[in-house]
Scaffold this motif. Sequence first.
Motif, mmCIF file in Angstrom:
data_model
loop_
_atom_site.group_PDB
_atom_site.id
_atom_site.type_symbol
_atom_site.label_atom_id
_atom_site.label_comp_id
_atom_site.label_asym_id
_atom_site.label_seq_id
_atom_site.Cartn_x
_atom_site.Cartn_y
_atom_site.Cartn_z
ATOM 1 N N GLY A 515 0.803 -1.220 0.000
ATOM 2 C CA GLY A 515 0.000 0.000 0.000
ATOM 3 C C GLY A 515 0.834 1.268 0.000
ATOM 4 O O GLY A 515 2.058 1.250 0.144
ATOM 5 N N GLU A 516 0.120 2.401 -0.123
ATOM 6 C CA GLU A 516 0.773 3.723 -0.124
ATOM 7 C C GLU A 516 0.875 4.231 1.316
ATOM 8 O O GLU A 516 0.128 5.100 1.738
ATOM 9 C CB GLU A 516 -0.039 4.706 -0.982
ATOM 10 C CG GLU A 516 -0.089 4.358 -2.455
ATOM 11 C CD GLU A 516 1.284 4.475 -3.126
ATOM 12 O OE1 GLU A 516 2.043 5.376 -2.734
ATOM 13 O OE2 GLU A 516 1.592 3.649 -4.001
ATOM 14 N N HIS A 517 1.805 3.652 2.043
ATOM 15 C CA HIS A 517 1.980 4.043 3.439
ATOM 16 C C HIS A 517 3.332 4.724 3.640
ATOM 17 O O HIS A 517 4.252 4.544 2.836
ATOM 18 C CB HIS A 517 1.883 2.821 4.356
ATOM 19 C CG HIS A 517 0.534 2.177 4.358
ATOM 20 N ND1 HIS A 517 -0.575 2.757 4.934
ATOM 21 C CD2 HIS A 517 0.103 0.998 3.824
ATOM 22 C CE1 HIS A 517 -1.627 1.967 4.780
ATOM 23 N NE2 HIS A 517 -1.243 0.899 4.106
ATOM 24 N N ASN A 518 3.447 5.478 4.752
ATOM 25 C CA ASN A 518 4.708 6.184 5.002
ATOM 26 C C ASN A 518 5.784 5.233 5.523
ATOM 27 O O ASN A 518 5.535 4.053 5.793
ATOM 28 C CB ASN A 518 4.492 7.371 5.954
ATOM 29 C CG ASN A 518 4.030 6.930 7.332
ATOM 30 O OD1 ASN A 518 4.291 5.816 7.779
ATOM 31 N ND2 ASN A 518 3.342 7.821 8.028
ATOM 32 N N ILE A 519 6.983 5.766 5.686
ATOM 33 C CA ILE A 519 8.144 4.961 6.086
ATOM 34 C C ILE A 519 7.910 4.287 7.439
ATOM 35 O O ILE A 519 8.220 3.107 7.629
ATOM 36 C CB ILE A 519 9.412 5.845 6.155
ATOM 37 C CG1 ILE A 519 9.754 6.425 4.772
ATOM 38 C CG2 ILE A 519 10.594 5.069 6.725
ATOM 39 C CD1 ILE A 519 10.098 5.396 3.728
ATOM 40 N N GLU A 520 7.341 5.045 8.409
ATOM 41 C CA GLU A 520 7.160 4.521 9.759
ATOM 42 C C GLU A 520 6.221 3.307 9.770
ATOM 43 O O GLU A 520 6.462 2.326 10.485
ATOM 44 C CB GLU A 520 6.618 5.613 10.689
ATOM 45 C CG GLU A 520 7.632 6.670 11.090
ATOM 46 C CD GLU A 520 7.989 7.615 9.951
ATOM 47 O OE1 GLU A 520 7.182 7.726 8.995
ATOM 48 O OE2 GLU A 520 9.072 8.222 10.005
#
Length: 636
Positions: A515-520
Amino acid sequence: MKNAVIGNNKQKANLIVLGAVPRLLYLLQQETSSTELKTECAVVLGSLAMGTENNVKSLLDCHIIPALLQGLLSLDLKFIEACLRCLRTIFTSPVTPEELLYTDATVIPHLMALLSKSRYTQEYICQIFSHCCKGPDHQTILFNHGAVQNIAHLLTSVSYKVRMQALKCFSVLAFENPQVSMTLVNVLVDGELLPQIFVKMLQRDKPIEMQLTSAKCLTYMCRAGAIRTDDNCIVLKTLPCLVRMCSKERLLEERVEGAETLAYLIEPDVELQRIASITDHLIAMLADYFKYPSSLDHDLKHAHELRQAAFKLYASLGANDEDIRKKIIETENMMDRIVTGLSESSVKVRLAAVRCLHSLSRSVQQLRTSFQDHAVWKPLMKVLQNAPDEILVVASSMLCNLLLEFSPSKEPILESGAVELLCGLTQSENPALRVNGIWALMNMAFQAEQKIKADILRSLSTEQLFRLLSDSDLNVLMKTLGLLRNLLSTRPHIDKIMSTHGKQIMQAVTLILEGEHNIEVKEQTLCILANIADGTTAKELIMTNDDILQKIKYYMGHSHVKLQLAAMFCISNLIWNEEEGPRRRCSSIWRDGSIRGTRKHPTSLVKEVQELASFDSFYLHTSPWTAGSCFAKAIW
């Protein structure tokens, strides 16, 4: 009629019942009525509005406001002042909707134009503005119509009432509004900047009302970022003034307003908290707020206001500094007072008490001592059973702290049915409650026994767990990943959970990594994989999943070092050479001896990872990127 109703609520009610209001409004709006007659009608209507709230409701039902606003178009100043006086009385009533002032877009600019007519128009209009400015939308309307420029010069008026109403206007305009506050800080009035004028109004020889309102203006400008917290006008003028307002020599209303404004001023700044705590023995001074008698209903209302203000200020004082928290708790009967406050009849007092307790719960020492001695968890669990959302949010935040692994309250809270309660919170429509519910479960699962983890999974259900993993709120997602990390710790626990929920967990991990998730988020997800890889049988779920293996390889070569490290720990746990079958797993991961351009043999890579960590295994608990449990962090 005017003489009959002055100071007589019974006569006012009688006239309203007899139908005097429609007739007065008819005469007020008739073109054939003389100006003197219209003025007398406005005066009588104003007197009727000075009665009970029911009187005001009756006037509103007769559409008095449009009639009075129409009267402001007159050329006769006495009639305009009478209409404004009546409007002021109506708009300052709690039963009047503020929006009635903003319905017609021509009203605000016309009121601005009337400000220059007389000191009475100035006083009444400023008072109307200060009572009808409720929130950013109203602030924007008044600001865009030149409220700052039109009202600023009134601060130097010869009339005390005008100065006070102008001051109150600025306090409501600046509240939580950076745009207005940044404008105010640069406004000049007779060659002086507004903050300098406010500071002059703080002086001890000025009326208390003026000192307090000036302090509120400077406080709101400071909180909005227009004035630095270390500016002398805050540290040496505003803060000491507000502390003075908390003295028992001051009137009850002044003590309440002073304490609440001071709490708001120092809330985010640790240095201001330290200065306030040692100014005029403030912490001990606040103890007097709890000594107000509450035997009568009237007294009880005031007692509640004082307790609420004291709890708010204690919460702000103890927000960051351990020494201040210790002083607060050591104040006479303080913990007993807070515990009692949790069961007060007033919702506002209960909320303030919970906030105070939450602030004090940030102390490891107090969690282990005072909170345990007074069994704080018991009344807190009662609060959580049936309370409005605003209380639930703060109470559940505090519960997160009581569930930290070093808190003695953790065990009794678990035994009192907290798991079901917290799982219920995760289904709330309120994002803050979902976050706190899952956060508390995460803390509960940290280094927990298998039984507790099983209870969490059973009560939460895998369906709800995966709904949380697709939650639109990033905080909910991060805490759910943290919960999974804590559940998937300790080899026997990892193998047990993955044997029953492995398929769903691997599906969720795949979806998040794709998915389009952030680094964290992706880092936490890779840490979950690293935990799974630490299992004895659970790691086979990774080894038999080519898609997951390819994703781990991809993140080994990612540009972000956090993702590289998390992926390296996955690989390390999979090929750890003390376990059975590492060479087979090595060969299945590095079939071509390389990982996305990293031409290093797996044995040397593992050596590098070992040197990086310098631990016996890659099953760690404290580093944010390790493959161990997600540390049970308190909500600050």
